[in-house]
Write an enzyme that holds these catalytic residues in place. Structure first.
Site, PDB file in Angstrom:
ATOM      1  N   ASP A 247      15.039  -7.226  -1.504  1.00  0.00           N
ATOM      2  CA  ASP A 247      14.862  -6.227  -2.555  1.00  0.00           C
ATOM      3  C   ASP A 247      16.201  -5.824  -3.155  1.00  0.00           C
ATOM      4  O   ASP A 247      17.234  -5.830  -2.471  1.00  0.00           O
ATOM      5  CB  ASP A 247      14.178  -4.980  -1.995  1.00  0.00           C
ATOM      6  CG  ASP A 247      12.671  -5.066  -2.085  1.00  0.00           C
ATOM      7  OD1 ASP A 247      12.176  -5.929  -2.820  1.00  0.00           O
ATOM      8  OD2 ASP A 247      11.991  -4.260  -1.418  1.00  0.00           O
TER       9      ASP A 247
ATOM     10  N   ARG B   6      11.705 -12.013  -8.221  1.00  0.00           N
ATOM     11  CA  ARG B   6      10.737 -11.014  -8.669  1.00  0.00           C
ATOM     12  C   ARG B   6      11.380 -10.167  -9.755  1.00  0.00           C
ATOM     13  O   ARG B   6      12.448  -9.586  -9.541  1.00  0.00           O
ATOM     14  CB  ARG B   6      10.296 -10.124  -7.503  1.00  0.00           C
ATOM     15  CG  ARG B   6       9.233  -9.104  -7.915  1.00  0.00           C
ATOM     16  CD  ARG B   6       8.550  -8.474  -6.717  1.00  0.00           C
ATOM     17  NE  ARG B   6       9.291  -7.385  -6.138  1.00  0.00           N
ATOM     18  CZ  ARG B   6       9.630  -7.292  -4.863  1.00  0.00           C
ATOM     19  NH1 ARG B   6       9.341  -8.271  -4.031  1.00  0.00           N
ATOM     20  NH2 ARG B   6      10.284  -6.247  -4.412  1.00  0.00           N
TER      21      ARG B   6
ATOM     22  N   ALA C 253      13.291   1.324 -10.531  1.00  0.00           N
ATOM     23  CA  ALA C 253      12.761   2.655 -10.225  1.00  0.00           C
ATOM     24  C   ALA C 253      13.818   3.632  -9.741  1.00  0.00           C
ATOM     25  O   ALA C 253      13.500   4.780  -9.443  1.00  0.00           O
ATOM     26  CB  ALA C 253      11.657   2.534  -9.172  1.00  0.00           C
TER      27      ALA C 253
ATOM     28  N   ILE D 164       5.879   8.470  -7.961  1.00  0.00           N
ATOM     29  CA  ILE D 164       5.542   9.629  -8.790  1.00  0.00           C
ATOM     30  C   ILE D 164       6.451   9.679 -10.010  1.00  0.00           C
ATOM     31  O   ILE D 164       6.022  10.014 -11.118  1.00  0.00           O
ATOM     32  CB  ILE D 164       5.677  10.931  -7.968  1.00  0.00           C
ATOM     33  CG1 ILE D 164       4.661  10.951  -6.829  1.00  0.00           C
ATOM     34  CG2 ILE D 164       5.459  12.152  -8.864  1.00  0.00           C
ATOM     35  CD1 ILE D 164       4.859  12.102  -5.876  1.00  0.00           C
TER      36      ILE D 164
END
EC number: 1.5.5.2
Length: 310
Positions: free
Chosen positions: A135, A187, A192, A293
């Site tokens: 990641d 990917r 975020a 969120i």
């Protein structure tokens, strides 16, 4: 700009210790929409449920801001246990890891502990024909992550290790091109983390346009591409692009988040596209939940409604 301000406001509030404490006490029933439980068993069951619908899983043991080398190695051991559990359940292991969680930047006998632990994890995944995705974190870790990715692809092959590029970073197009010699499995995500305008596009329209460029260029280069988005406009654009360029459905896959747009996941799988769902699990779910969120006011509204009902 409004999207950036919204994200900043949510993440700033989420960083307050009293907010985290309250969330951990009161919000697990809401967080479990986005998190596949707190145990290996619950995560494996979630993958099996997806596979019954023709959808693959991408498992991720949550754990950020792990500070001590011993805890980093313990975390890597837990990831290896996850890989073994997936294999035992008849699932080809596909796992995402954050290199910071396994010791990136920490020295052990003259070598980066994150690289050492990543080698152990990838070796175990390769033993079972599996795959590890490294990641991407905030912009300060991009250089070292891509450097270590290059090292690990050289040792284990692109069929067993991939990484992530974020379209909100100005640099990502150049990073993608620099990796072409590896024929890498990447990917593509929008991003975020809360990043300054000096390194990241503040406007959603620019992030979306850069996302398309990344995906289209990676596909045209003949590299396996993970299109990680819930944006139906982008998904439709990708469908049209691959059709126009004669790119087969085995050259890419759509990836989505656990608990978001399950209807779209099933629809794409029914249309014959490869679909994979990112399944985070574990006790350290708060930071991940906060970022979900912060992505969209719709997710915040879901939380508020849940609190009012509760």
């Amino acid at each position: 700009m409004i999207d950036q301000l919204y994200r900043k406001a949510v993440l700033t509030v989420a960083e307050r210790p009293q907010v985290e404490q309250l969330a951990r006490q009161k919000m697990w029933n809401l967080a479990e929409r986005f998190v596949a439980g707190e145990s290996i068993e619950s995560a494996i069951q979630a993958v099996q449920a997806l596979e019954r619908d023709g959808i693959a899983g991408n498992l991720d043991l949550l754990g950020e801001f792990i500070d001590s080398p011993a805890k980093c190695t313990e975390f890597a051991d837990d990831v290896i246990k996850l890989i073994e559990a997936a294999h035992a359940a008849g699932i080809k292991p596909y796992v995402s890891i954050k290199l910071s969680s396994v010791g990136q930047g920490k020295d052990e006998n003259g070598e980066d502990l994150g690289l050492t632990n990543a080698r152990r994890i990838i070796a175990k995944a390769k033993e079972y024909g599996g795959f590890i995705c490294l990641d991407m974190e905030d912009h300060t870790r991009v250089d070292v992550t891509l450097e270590q990715f290059r090292t690990l692809v050289g040792e284990f092959g692109a069929e067993h290790v991939g990484t992530v590029l974020q379209s909100y970073l100005y640099r990502s197009l150049g990073d993608r091109a620099s990796l072409d010699d590896l024929r890498p499995n990447i990917r593509m995500v929008k991003g975020a983390y809360l990043e300054p305008a000096t390194v990241a596009y503040p406007d959603k329209a620019d992030v979306d346009q850069n996302y398309r460029r990344l995906v289209f260029q990676h596909l045209k280069a003949g590299n396996y591409t993970n299109v990680a988005t819930h944006d139906e406009r982008i998904i439709d654009d990708v469908k049209r692009f691959v059709l126009a360029h004669g790119i087969g459905k085995d050259a890419f896959e759509f990836q989505m988040l656990y608990g978001i747009r399950r209807d779209l996941q099933k629809q794409l799988a029914a249309e014959g596209y490869r679909v994979r769902v990112y399944l985070p699990y574990g006790r350290d779910w708060y930071a991940y939940f906060s970022r979900r969120i912060a992505e969209t006011p719709r997710n915040a509204a879901f939380v508020v409604q849940g609190m009012l009902k509760g």
